[in-house]
Every structure is written in structure tokens, then in C-alpha cells.
Design a protein around this motif. Structure first.
Motif, short mmCIF file in Angstrom:
data_model
loop_
_atom_site.label_atom_id
_atom_site.label_comp_id
_atom_site.label_asym_id
_atom_site.label_seq_id
_atom_site.Cartn_x
_atom_site.Cartn_y
_atom_site.Cartn_z
N GLY A 13 -7.71 -4.09 1.82
CA GLY A 13 -6.93 -4.96 0.93
C GLY A 13 -5.52 -4.43 0.73
N TRP A 14 -5.39 -3.14 0.52
CA TRP A 14 -4.06 -2.55 0.35
C TRP A 14 -3.26 -2.63 1.63
CZ3 TRP A 14 -1.18 -1.93 -3.60
CH2 TRP A 14 -1.74 -1.70 -4.85
N GLN A 15 -3.94 -2.43 2.75
CA GLN A 15 -3.23 -2.51 4.03
C GLN A 15 -2.73 -3.93 4.28
OE1 GLN A 15 -5.53 -1.23 7.38
NE2 GLN A 15 -3.83 -1.42 8.80
N HIS A 16 -3.57 -4.91 3.98
CA HIS A 16 -3.17 -6.31 4.14
C HIS A 16 -2.00 -6.64 3.20
CE1 HIS A 16 -3.35 -10.60 4.78
NE2 HIS A 16 -3.45 -10.78 3.47
N THR A 17 -2.07 -6.17 1.97
CA THR A 17 -0.99 -6.41 1.02
C THR A 17 0.30 -5.77 1.50
OG1 THR A 17 -2.58 -6.50 -0.80
CG2 THR A 17 -0.28 -6.12 -1.37
N HIS A 22 1.74 -7.86 4.27
CA HIS A 22 2.30 -9.09 3.73
C HIS A 22 3.66 -8.82 3.08
CE1 HIS A 22 2.61 -12.98 1.80
NE2 HIS A 22 2.76 -12.39 0.64
N VAL A 23 3.74 -7.77 2.28
CA VAL A 23 5.00 -7.43 1.62
C VAL A 23 6.07 -7.10 2.66
CG1 VAL A 23 6.11 -5.70 0.14
CG2 VAL A 23 3.95 -6.72 -0.55
N ALA A 24 5.70 -6.38 3.71
CA ALA A 24 6.66 -6.04 4.76
C ALA A 24 7.16 -7.29 5.47
CB ALA A 24 6.03 -5.07 5.76
N ALA A 25 6.27 -8.25 5.71
CA ALA A 25 6.67 -9.50 6.36
C ALA A 25 7.61 -10.31 5.48
CB ALA A 25 5.44 -10.33 6.72
N LYS A 68 15.27 -10.23 4.42
CA LYS A 68 16.40 -9.48 4.98
C LYS A 68 17.11 -10.30 6.06
CE LYS A 68 17.55 -4.96 6.93
NZ LYS A 68 18.38 -5.35 8.02
N ALA A 69 16.35 -10.98 6.89
CA ALA A 69 16.96 -11.82 7.93
C ALA A 69 17.77 -12.95 7.29
CB ALA A 69 15.87 -12.40 8.83
#
Length: 96
Positions: A26-30, A33-36, A42-43
């Protein structure tokens, strides 16, 4: 045969391991998602910054040309005034 206490202990250990793995996923998925979302923001900010920079550059070019035009007008007017003030007929009224 395995005693009931050991079976319960094994079941609790398996349940805790399953909860821990789910929690980590769950933390990895979160995090993904936050990075995406951050990359998308940023783009978008970079595109907006490029647009603003081009707009600022266009305004700067317009300002530079306007300043140059006013300088030319100022120089022309100054030369005509100096030419008039230095002429012999500067103080003579011309039939007004």
C-alpha cells in the motif's frame, strides 16, 4: 498431530505477515501515485513557465522597440528645437 496452541500461533504469524506485506504494498503504491502526480504537475508547470517566458520576452521586445522609437522622436525634436533657437529669425513673429 500439532497441538491447537501451535496452530493458532502459526495462523496469527501468517496473518501478521500478510498484514505487513499488504501494508508495505500500500505504501509503495501510494508512493508511486504521488510520484506520478508530482511528475505531471512538474511538466505542467514547466510548460506554463515556458509560455510565461515567451510572453515576457515578447513584451520585452515590444518595450525595447517602443523605447527606441521614443528615443528617435526625442532626438528629432531636440534637434529641431535647437535648430530653431539658433536661427536668426527665432524671435520674429511670423504674421500671427
Amino acid at each position: 498431530m500439532i497441538p491447537i496452541q501451535y496452530r493458532i500461533l502459526i495462523a496469527v504469524a501468517l496473518l501478521l505477515a500478510l498484514v505487513w506485506v499488504s501494508y508495505q504494498q500500500g505504501w509503495q503504491h501510494t508512493g508511486d501515485h504521488v510520484a506520478a502526480v508530482q511528475a505531471k504537475a512538474k511538466a505542467k508547470a514547466d510548460q506554463q513557465q515556458v509560455k510565461q517566458a515567451s510572453a515576457v520576452q515578447a513584451v520585452a521586445v515590444q518595450n525595447a522597440s517602443a523605447i527606441e522609437r521614443t528615443r528617435v522622436i526625442y532626438k528629432t525634436v531636440t534637434k529641431e528645437v535647437v535648430k530653431y533657437a539658433q536661427s536668426k529669425n527665432a524671435l520674429v513673429a511670423s504674421g500671427v
